[in-house]
Design an enzyme around this catalytic site. Structure first.
Site, mmCIF file in Angstrom:
data_model
loop_
_atom_site.group_PDB
_atom_site.id
_atom_site.type_symbol
_atom_site.label_atom_id
_atom_site.label_comp_id
_atom_site.label_asym_id
_atom_site.label_seq_id
_atom_site.Cartn_x
_atom_site.Cartn_y
_atom_site.Cartn_z
ATOM 1 N N GLU A 174 -6.111 6.526 -1.267
ATOM 2 C CA GLU A 174 -6.041 5.414 -0.325
ATOM 3 C C GLU A 174 -6.622 4.138 -0.937
ATOM 4 O OE1 GLU A 174 -4.540 5.281 2.658
ATOM 5 O OE2 GLU A 174 -3.833 7.300 2.220
ATOM 6 N N HIS A 207 0.837 -1.204 0.000
ATOM 7 C CA HIS A 207 0.000 0.000 0.000
ATOM 8 C C HIS A 207 0.871 1.253 0.000
ATOM 9 C CE1 HIS A 207 -3.407 2.590 1.476
ATOM 10 N NE2 HIS A 207 -2.375 3.247 1.995
ATOM 11 N N GLU A 208 1.850 1.301 0.893
ATOM 12 C CA GLU A 208 2.690 2.494 1.012
ATOM 13 C C GLU A 208 3.560 2.691 -0.227
ATOM 14 O OE1 GLU A 208 2.164 4.633 3.263
ATOM 15 O OE2 GLU A 208 0.795 3.382 4.420
ATOM 16 N N HIS A 265 1.700 4.385 -3.002
ATOM 17 C CA HIS A 265 1.577 5.838 -2.872
ATOM 18 C C HIS A 265 2.734 6.535 -3.583
ATOM 19 C CE1 HIS A 265 -1.938 6.414 -0.470
ATOM 20 N NE2 HIS A 265 -1.481 5.793 0.607
#
Length: 291
Positions: free
Chosen positions: A210, A145-146, A149
């Protein structure tokens, strides 16, 4: 995860052109290769990477930050990071992922349930996130997920949106002055516009970031050989730990229930991406507070 990709850029193109004229900056739109969503981008990837490196050094040099040297904490993080990074280098973000100068640090902070990845591939994991990750596959969901980004350039898009929002307020302020609006009324209108921009534009985009990171991060974790179903379990555990959260309408993050539902819907797409040997959960992470 597909949606109408165009309004984000086309709705602000006139303002972007105006900002270009006054600032001589670079304005354009890029398309997310996974979701086909158009993103307003007023900074280059090189600028983002420079900012990411600076921010990373600021974090690591903070006297309050204690880097872990415990192999029980460092080794699983670096093992997961290596596999997620390798998957990223073979993903639709391969060009950018291979430009990044990847670094991974583990911050000893059992109270902070967090991790981050900055543009340029600078990753930090707080030991507190072990409590909800539980195992390496859960950590892969968080790190995937990070990393997304950074690879999806959400930071550059966010900066571009803020510039546009501020530019819109400036234009509105000039318009009020030209119209001879009473300063008190003008200030009230400006405050209302500020709230409108924050709730109506900036926060929804942040929620979109997100969800996009959840979606693509799950795909990367599966490609790295980690069971994507652990992403659902991570957010189920996170929901149990979160006693009070703001309304989804006023939050920069989707509600836990929304997140869990979306991840469950994306599982049929993620599971077939597992390598031939299948996806696993990996080793259990050390309990926080251990000695």
């Amino acid at each position: 995860m597909k949606g109408d990709p165009r309004p984000a850029c086309f709705g602000t193109r006139w303002l972007a052109t105006w900002l270009l004229a006054v600032s001589a900056g670079l304005v354009g739109c890029v398309t997310n290769p996974y979701t086909d969503r158009w993103q307003l981008m007023m900074v280059s990837s090189g600028q983002e990477m420079q900012l990411g490196a600076q921010a990373y050094q600021q974090v690591l040099q903070d006297p309050k930050v204690k880097l872990s040297t415990d192999p029980r904490e460092v080794e699983p993080v670096k093992r997961v990071a290596a596999r997620v990074i390798e998957a990223a280098k073979k993903s639709k973000y391969a060009d950018l992922a291979n430009q990044f100068q990847w670094e991974v640090s583990v911050i000893k902070d059992d109270q902070t349930l967090n991790a981050f990845a900055l543009p340029g591939g600078k990753i930090a994991v707080y030991t507190g996130i072990f409590a909800v990750s539980k195992n390496e596959a859960g950590l892969a969901a968080v790190m995937g997920h990070e990393v997304v980004h950074a690879l999806a350039r959400h930071g550059g898009e966010r900066m571009s949106q803020n510039v546009v929002a501020q530019g819109a307020l400036t234009v509105a302020n000039v318009g009020l002055a030209v119209a001879g609006v009473d300063p008190i009324l003008g200030n009230g209108a400006m405050a209302a516009l500020g709230v409108g921009a924050q709730v109506g534009v900036l926060l929804p985009f942040s929620r979109k970031h997100e969800s996009e990171a959840d979606y693509i991060g799950m795909l990367l974790a599966a490609q790295a050989g980690y069971d994507p179903r652990e992403a659902v379990r991570v957010w189920e555990r996170m929901a149990q730990l979160s006693k009070e959260t703001p309304s989804e309408f006023l939050s920069t993050h989707p509600a836990h229930e929304t997140r869990i539902k979306q991840l469950q819907e994306w599982l049929p797409e993620a599971l077939p991406l597992c390598p031939a040997q299948g996806c696993g959960s990996g080793a259990e992470l050390p309990p926080i507070g251990h000695r």
